[in-house]
Design a protein around this motif. Structure first.
Motif, PDB file in Angstrom:
ATOM      1  N   THR A  44       0.832  -1.206   0.000  1.00 60.57           N
ATOM      2  CA  THR A  44       0.000   0.000   0.000  1.00 60.57           C
ATOM      3  C   THR A  44       0.864   1.253   0.000  1.00 60.57           C
ATOM      4  N   GLY A  45       1.881   1.279   0.856  1.00 64.69           N
ATOM      5  CA  GLY A  45       2.766   2.431   0.891  1.00 64.69           C
ATOM      6  C   GLY A  45       3.514   2.630  -0.418  1.00 64.69           C
ATOM      7  N   GLN A  46       4.022   1.549  -0.988  1.00 61.17           N
ATOM      8  CA  GLN A  46       4.734   1.647  -2.264  1.00 61.17           C
ATOM      9  C   GLN A  46       3.809   2.131  -3.375  1.00 61.17           C
ATOM     10  N   VAL A  49       3.156   5.954  -2.947  1.00 63.78           N
ATOM     11  CA  VAL A  49       4.342   6.724  -3.348  1.00 63.78           C
ATOM     12  C   VAL A  49       4.503   6.715  -4.862  1.00 63.78           C
ATOM     13  N   SER A  50       4.349   5.549  -5.467  1.00 64.59           N
ATOM     14  CA  SER A  50       4.506   5.437  -6.917  1.00 64.59           C
ATOM     15  C   SER A  50       3.422   6.190  -7.665  1.00 64.59           C
ATOM     16  N   MET A  51       2.230   6.274  -7.069  1.00 66.62           N
ATOM     17  CA  MET A  51       1.106   6.951  -7.716  1.00 66.62           C
ATOM     18  C   MET A  51       1.387   8.440  -7.906  1.00 66.62           C
ATOM     19  N   ASP A 157       8.749  -0.963 -13.953  1.00 68.85           N
ATOM     20  CA  ASP A 157       8.295  -0.742 -12.579  1.00 68.85           C
ATOM     21  C   ASP A 157       6.929  -1.421 -12.421  1.00 68.85           C
ATOM     22  N   LEU A 158       6.923  -2.585 -11.778  1.00 64.38           N
ATOM     23  CA  LEU A 158       5.691  -3.356 -11.662  1.00 64.38           C
ATOM     24  C   LEU A 158       4.643  -2.632 -10.830  1.00 64.38           C
ATOM     25  N   ILE A 159       5.074  -1.890  -9.828  1.00 62.09           N
ATOM     26  CA  ILE A 159       4.115  -1.174  -8.993  1.00 62.09           C
ATOM     27  C   ILE A 159       3.390  -0.113  -9.816  1.00 62.09           C
ATOM     28  N   LYS A 160       4.144   0.673 -10.564  1.00 57.67           N
ATOM     29  CA  LYS A 160       3.552   1.766 -11.324  1.00 57.67           C
ATOM     30  C   LYS A 160       2.731   1.261 -12.502  1.00 57.67           C
ATOM     31  N   SER A 161       3.206   0.222 -13.158  1.00 58.69           N
ATOM     32  CA  SER A 161       2.540  -0.235 -14.376  1.00 58.69           C
ATOM     33  C   SER A 161       1.387  -1.183 -14.115  1.00 58.69           C
ATOM     34  N   LEU A 162       1.397  -1.907 -13.003  1.00 56.52           N
ATOM     35  CA  LEU A 162       0.367  -2.914 -12.744  1.00 56.52           C
ATOM     36  C   LEU A 162      -0.496  -2.604 -11.529  1.00 56.52           C
ATOM     37  N   ILE A 163       0.113  -2.193 -10.432  1.00 52.68           N
ATOM     38  CA  ILE A 163      -0.645  -2.029  -9.187  1.00 52.68           C
ATOM     39  C   ILE A 163      -1.383  -0.692  -9.143  1.00 52.68           C
ATOM     40  N   VAL A 164      -0.690   0.394  -9.487  1.00 53.55           N
ATOM     41  CA  VAL A 164      -1.307   1.726  -9.381  1.00 53.55           C
ATOM     42  C   VAL A 164      -2.596   1.844 -10.199  1.00 53.55           C
ATOM     43  N   PRO A 165      -2.621   1.451 -11.473  1.00 48.92           N
ATOM     44  CA  PRO A 165      -3.887   1.595 -12.222  1.00 48.92           C
ATOM     45  C   PRO A 165      -5.020   0.751 -11.660  1.00 48.92           C
ATOM     46  N   ARG A 166      -4.736  -0.431 -11.158  1.00 45.12           N
ATOM     47  CA  ARG A 166      -5.782  -1.268 -10.565  1.00 45.12           C
ATOM     48  C   ARG A 166      -6.237  -0.696  -9.224  1.00 45.12           C
ATOM     49  N   PHE A 167      -5.305  -0.151  -8.473  1.00 43.15           N
ATOM     50  CA  PHE A 167      -5.630   0.485  -7.197  1.00 43.15           C
ATOM     51  C   PHE A 167      -6.581   1.660  -7.405  1.00 43.15           C
ATOM     52  N   LEU A 168      -6.272   2.519  -8.364  1.00 40.40           N
ATOM     53  CA  LEU A 168      -7.109   3.683  -8.640  1.00 40.40           C
ATOM     54  C   LEU A 168      -8.439   3.284  -9.277  1.00 40.40           C
ATOM     55  N   ALA A 169      -8.401   2.303 -10.168  1.00 38.80           N
ATOM     56  CA  ALA A 169      -9.622   1.889 -10.856  1.00 38.80           C
ATOM     57  C   ALA A 169     -10.638   1.305  -9.880  1.00 38.80           C
ATOM     58  N   LEU A 170     -10.198   0.427  -9.001  1.00 39.54           N
ATOM     59  CA  LEU A 170     -11.128  -0.171  -8.042  1.00 39.54           C
ATOM     60  C   LEU A 170     -11.639   0.871  -7.052  1.00 39.54           C
TER      61      LEU A 170
END
Length: 286
Positions: A44-46, A49-51, A157-170
């Motif tokens: 969550t923290g990563q 920050v990446s977002m 960057d897996l966090i920026k390319s995969l996690i951030v968009p799914r985090f924001l979308a959901l």
């Protein structure tokens, strides 16, 4: 002549080709959930920050994931909310109010039943069970095919390319669904009250309006926003740490749903306690 490799160090057995015994970790013991919880908190923290760190290259993926959530969760959310609002607060809840001979307060009961509880709860459950599992299975399949490792080797960057968009979308789509679900829930409960308990629409609206507060709608939006973030982190973490082939992906999806539901229950209780403590007037039906 080829020589056999002899591995030294503590291991299981003796002789040629013996590998060191794996070191026990917290994840292998009864308290493995602590390690996973810590991993989710770190993720969550990563992600946060990446977002906010440029470049903001997650835009196209964010749009694609938002559309994925809409396609998979919109109709189930609408159907479940309509059915539950008719049956649970509309008929069952109305029977409790009728037993107390206060059917004129059914509109005020809708504040607690629909805005505070039903619409948000169904929203979180459906999004987690439909969209969250799709995201978890997608990332899990990439993990067992070593696609995530290949992307990392290429410097992605897996966090920026995969996690951030799914985090924001959901997070965003859960909020969007929530206001639609809340409207459906209120209308469904009102129709049940009018047809089953013979309450007038004017009486329902009057008591509903007398109990409606800004605090309710603020906590309503805050609750579902956090629901979406919780679902995203849990499903992404479980998917990116899946192991054991296709069966492991299935286990990861199942665990993601259970963990997401459990965290939503706990968070829902804590936020409702905060609402009732900060605004005591919301605890009464006026």
């Amino acid at each position: 002549m080829a020589t056999q490799e002899v591995v030294t160090g503590p291991g299981v057995g003796t002789g040629t080709g013996v590998r060191p015994a794996p070191k026990p970790t917290l994840g292998n013991g009864p308290f493995g959930w602590l390690e996973q919880l810590a991993g989710m908190i770190m993720l969550t923290g990563q992600t946060i920050v990446s977002m906010f760190t440029p470049p903001y290259s997650w835009g196209p993926e964010f749009i694609e994931q938002s559309w994925l959530v809409v396609k998979r969760a919109f109709i189930p959310c609408m159907f479940c909310t309509a059915v539950f609002s008719w049956g649970a607060p509309g008929i069952t809840g109305g029977s409790i109010i009728a037993t107390l001979a206060t059917t004129d307060r059914l509109g005020s009961f809708a504040i607690m039943a629909s805005i505070r509880e039903l619409a948000t709860w169904i929203n979180g459950m459906v999004v987690a069970g439909v969209a969250g599992t799709a995201i978890c299975s997608d990332l899990g399949a990439r993990k067992i095919r070593d696609e995530l490792d290949a992307l990392a080797v290429l410097g992605t960057d897996l966090i920026k390319s995969l996690i951030v968009p799914r985090f924001l979308a959901l997070g965003l789509m859960t909020v969007v669904f929530n206001y639609w679900n809340t409207l459906i829930s209120i209308v469904g409960q009102m129709v049940a009250n009018m047809t089953v308990w013979k309450e007038t629409a004017a009486g329902f609206v009057a008591t509903f309006g007398s109990n409606f507060t800004i605090a309710e709608i603020v906590f309503n939006g805050l609750k579902v926003l956090t629901f979406g973030f919780i679902i995203a982190i849990v499903c992404c973490y479980k998917g990116m740490n899946a192991k054991g082939g296709s069966a492991g992906v299935g286990r990861a999806v199942n665990q993601a749903v259970v963990v997401a539901f459990s965290l939503i229950y706990v968070y829902n209780y804590l936020l409702n306690s905060l609402l009732l403590g900060a605004f005591p007037e919301t605890a009464t039906l006026r």
